[in-house]
Design a protein around this motif. Structure first.
Motif, PDB file in Angstrom:
ATOM      1  N   ASP A  46      73.461  49.619 -33.687  1.00  0.00           N
ATOM      2  CA  ASP A  46      72.761  50.508 -32.744  1.00  0.00           C
ATOM      3  C   ASP A  46      71.775  49.742 -31.851  1.00  0.00           C
ATOM      4  OD1 ASP A  46      71.491  50.010 -35.120  1.00  0.00           O
ATOM      5  OD2 ASP A  46      70.282  51.836 -35.087  1.00  0.00           O
ATOM      6  N   ARG A  47      71.633  48.437 -32.089  1.00  0.00           N
ATOM      7  CA  ARG A  47      70.776  47.628 -31.207  1.00  0.00           C
ATOM      8  C   ARG A  47      71.600  46.744 -30.273  1.00  0.00           C
ATOM      9  NH1 ARG A  47      65.442  48.127 -32.833  1.00  0.00           N
ATOM     10  NH2 ARG A  47      65.096  47.426 -30.699  1.00  0.00           N
ATOM     11  N   LYS A  48      72.867  47.033 -30.188  1.00  0.00           N
ATOM     12  CA  LYS A  48      73.794  46.213 -29.414  1.00  0.00           C
ATOM     13  C   LYS A  48      73.305  45.904 -28.001  1.00  0.00           C
ATOM     14  CE  LYS A  48      78.719  46.317 -28.413  1.00  0.00           C
ATOM     15  NZ  LYS A  48      79.947  47.105 -28.432  1.00  0.00           N
ATOM     16  N   LYS A  49      72.723  46.899 -27.351  1.00  0.00           N
ATOM     17  CA  LYS A  49      72.317  46.732 -25.942  1.00  0.00           C
ATOM     18  C   LYS A  49      70.846  46.322 -25.806  1.00  0.00           C
ATOM     19  CE  LYS A  49      76.289  47.893 -24.126  1.00  0.00           C
ATOM     20  NZ  LYS A  49      77.021  46.644 -24.348  1.00  0.00           N
ATOM     21  N   SER A  50      70.145  46.157 -26.937  1.00  0.00           N
ATOM     22  CA  SER A  50      68.728  45.774 -26.845  1.00  0.00           C
ATOM     23  C   SER A  50      68.592  44.312 -26.451  1.00  0.00           C
ATOM     24  CB  SER A  50      68.026  45.929 -28.205  1.00  0.00           C
ATOM     25  OG  SER A  50      68.173  47.218 -28.692  1.00  0.00           O
ATOM     26  N   LEU A  51      67.507  44.014 -25.748  1.00  0.00           N
ATOM     27  CA  LEU A  51      67.204  42.612 -25.490  1.00  0.00           C
ATOM     28  C   LEU A  51      66.730  41.979 -26.797  1.00  0.00           C
ATOM     29  CD1 LEU A  51      65.253  42.751 -22.101  1.00  0.00           C
ATOM     30  CD2 LEU A  51      67.629  42.080 -22.495  1.00  0.00           C
ATOM     31  N   VAL A  52      67.103  40.741 -27.011  1.00  0.00           N
ATOM     32  CA  VAL A  52      66.745  40.085 -28.270  1.00  0.00           C
ATOM     33  C   VAL A  52      65.235  40.035 -28.452  1.00  0.00           C
ATOM     34  CG1 VAL A  52      66.758  37.880 -29.473  1.00  0.00           C
ATOM     35  CG2 VAL A  52      68.856  38.774 -28.485  1.00  0.00           C
ATOM     36  N   LYS A  53      64.494  39.843 -27.354  1.00  0.00           N
ATOM     37  CA  LYS A  53      63.043  39.726 -27.503  1.00  0.00           C
ATOM     38  C   LYS A  53      62.405  41.013 -28.020  1.00  0.00           C
ATOM     39  CE  LYS A  53      62.230  40.235 -22.545  1.00  0.00           C
ATOM     40  NZ  LYS A  53      61.924  39.467 -21.355  1.00  0.00           N
ATOM     41  N   GLN A  54      63.155  42.118 -27.985  1.00  0.00           N
ATOM     42  CA  GLN A  54      62.598  43.375 -28.496  1.00  0.00           C
ATOM     43  C   GLN A  54      62.897  43.600 -29.981  1.00  0.00           C
ATOM     44  OE1 GLN A  54      64.645  45.793 -25.699  1.00  0.00           O
ATOM     45  NE2 GLN A  54      63.074  45.598 -24.117  1.00  0.00           N
ATOM     46  N   LEU A  55      63.586  42.663 -30.617  1.00  0.00           N
ATOM     47  CA  LEU A  55      63.915  42.828 -32.038  1.00  0.00           C
ATOM     48  C   LEU A  55      62.799  42.281 -32.921  1.00  0.00           C
ATOM     49  CD1 LEU A  55      67.646  41.630 -32.182  1.00  0.00           C
ATOM     50  CD2 LEU A  55      66.789  43.933 -31.748  1.00  0.00           C
TER      51      LEU A  55
END
Ligand SMILES: Nc1ncnc2c1ncn2[C@@H]1O[C@H](COP(=O)(O)OP(=O)(O)OP(=O)(O)O)[C@@H](O)[C@H]1O
Ligand SMILES: [Mg+2]
Lengths: 246, 279
Positions: free
Chosen positions: B124-133
């Motif tokens: 469900d985080r597929k489209k998130s920018l990595v810096k937001q993880l």
């Protein structure tokens, strides 16, 4: 091989796309300032090769910016290498040095092209519209950015820190940007200085780009020279990739 | 399968690796333990082509790491000690670039990316920018990325460093599952319980040399079964026993307080090298 080259290139383009607004803004600032400041300073009366100063300046800015923007790929590679350690992803993948270098160089050329388009648009705002439709014009830009993107990749592989890279930029790239026929005709300098400047690639590009955009005949030996320098740097860069291992 | 012969690495006057010989058979989960600066990362960096070796040879599934470099590089996935993701790209973009670097086709990439993201619970985080993880998510993403091209060997350099206990256990479960699929796993760690829980075999590395290689159980058995920790003139002293009876006999009549516990790998390491793994 092709797939891998695309991977390297695509990564840079995706990053560029994500920063596109900031990138366009920062690519516009200095050409805009030069056009305003030098344009007014030189006044309307001054003629350079039979053109107004702003008409003279635009091809110079195109040459300068295709050099600096292509060379700027080195900064991105350094940040990826020393700060984010992403370069390890390429080093540990089954990617040939050639595919890696080709991908990064093409990314540098792409950035350079983007900055050139921005400058041409800025020129239009100042009513500068020259002959941009020739192969000679775009080929000179492509060769200029090819030379400096290849040099950038080679250096990025050799430097041991980001500070080394910054040194090279201030001692080689910036002086060349100012002296290589960007802001004034090289033939107004003393003969000894002209002789030195003859050896700088940018002198040849700015001359070629200017001739092309003024509709004057171009000197194809300059193109050949740039192509040779570019190929040498490109193969140098391929060789240098192995040196990036500790 | 990993084969290392007389591997050496010098950095100027520093000897980081001083003749490593090692054979990790296919499908094994091998843990490489040692204190800071022992040479764990250096070993992985040489095997994966990030660092040049000074002497010796190594093969990954039969391919020499330098003479057959590109072939050897197709065999493994790599999770580095520091998180090396493209922070400005999305989760799926990071994996997609990786898949392309390994020459995977578009349909293959699409399938494997979804599969791996589901696997590490980041779909469900597929489209998130990595810096937001979060840090734990990034760590899991580096593992997913290393697995996208279905490597036969997986190198994990301290995969759980800096993570809380719950996430660490989750990553352990993930590693076990990866091994079940037949992947050879080469893991370095500071967490001794990690090696104890996961590894088929462990090697203790100290100052660039392998001190001992064995199964965790056999190593612990060499030291004993029970341990008693006791303060002795301000220093912690540990005594080891084969049986509970021996340990009980030892503590009878002791005035000082003590702790009786089972022997762990840390004890084995300590008694073999005189050093703690954690520094
Ligand atoms: N690039 C380098 N230049 C010089 N020396 C290095 C370099 N990389 C590692 N070393 C040295 O090699 C030795 C082994 O380092 P290495 O990183 O392999 O240890 P490690 O076992 O992974 O330690 P840690 O548990 O801290 O990660 C150390 O003495 C280190 O200082
Ligand atoms: Mg390490």
């Amino acid at each position: 091989m092709l797939n891998r080259f695309i991977a390297v290139y695509l990564r840079e383009i995706l990053i560029l796309r994500r920063r596109i607004k900031r990138q366009i803004l920062s690519m516009s600032v200095s050409p805009l300032l030069y056009m305003i400041a030098f344009g007014y300073a030189m006044g309307k009366g001054a003629r350079f090769d039979g053109h107004t100063y702003r008409e003279f300046l635009i091809p110079g800015l195109v040459a300068m910016s295709s050099m600096t923007q292509a060379f700027a790929i080195a900064v991105d590679i350094n940040v990826a290498r020393f700060y984010w350690h992403i370069f390890e992803e390429f080093q540990a993948a089954p990617v040939s040095n050639t595919a890696y270098v080709a991908g990064e160089v093409l990314a540098g050329i792409t950035r350079a092209m983007l900055s050139v388009v921005i400058i041409l648009i800025i020129g239009l705002f100042f009513n500068v519209s020259l002959d941009y439709g020739t192969v000679a014009f775009w080929l000179a830009i492509a060769l200029d950015s090819f030379v400096f993107a290849s040099l950038a990749v080679a250096l990025a592989m050799l430097v041991k820190s980001h500070a080394d890279q910054a040194m090279f930029t201030s001692f080689v790239i910036t002086p060349m940007a100012f002296l290589g026929g960007t802001f004034f005709p090289v033939d107004r300098l003393p003969v000894w200085a002209q002789k030195i400047l003859f050896f700088l690639p940018l002198t040849h590009t700015s001359k070629a780009i200017r001739s092309a955009s003024f509709g004057n005949p171009v000197n194809y030996s300059s193109y050949l020279l740039l192509a040779i320098i570019g190929v040498v740097f490109f193969f140098g860069a391929i060789h240098c990739v192995n040196r990036a291992r500790d | 399968m990993i084969r290392i012969e007389r591997l050496k690495k010098n950095y100027g006057a520093i000897t980081a690796l001083d003749g490593i010989d090692l054979h990790v058979p296919a499908g094994e989960l091998f843990a490489y333990l040692g204190p800071n600066g022992a040479g764990k990362t250096t070993t992985i960096r040489i095997l994966t082509g990030l660092t040049r070796r000074s002497a010796g040879d190594a093969w990954l599934n039969g391919f020499h790491i330098e003479k057959e470099e590109l072939k050897a590089k197709k065999r493994f996935g790599l999770v580095m000690q520091s998180i090396n993701l493209d922070q400005e790209l999305t989760v799926s973009e990071n994996l997609d670039i990786h898949g392309r670097l390994f020459g995977m086709s578009t349909s293959e990439r699409r399938r494997k990316i979804d599969q791996m993201l589901a696997y590490v619970d980041l779909i469900d985080r597929k489209k998130s920018l990595v810096k937001q993880l979060s840090g734990g998510m990034k760590r899991r993403l580096t593992i997913a990325r290393a697995m996208v091209h279905s490597p036969e060997i997986l190198f994990l350099d301290e995969p759980t460093v800096g993570l809380d206990a719950a996430i660490r256990r989750r990553i352990w479960a993930l590693i076990k599952e990866i091994q079940k699929k037949g992947t050879t796993i080469f893991l370095t760690t500071h967490y001794i319980e990690e090696a104890e829980f996961l590894a088929d075999r462990v090697a203790f590395l100290d100052k660039g040399k392998i001190v001992v290689i064995d199964k965790p159980r056999s190593l612990m058995a060499r030291t004993g079964t029970w341990a008693i920790d006791q303060m002795d003139k301000g220093n912690m002293k540990t005594v080891y026993f084969r049986t509970r009876q021996e340990a009980d006999a030892f503590v009878t009549g002791q005035k000082e307080s003590y702790t009786l516990r089972r022997v762990n790998l840390e004890d084995s390491f300590l008694s073999l090298t005189g050093k703690k793994v954690k520094c």
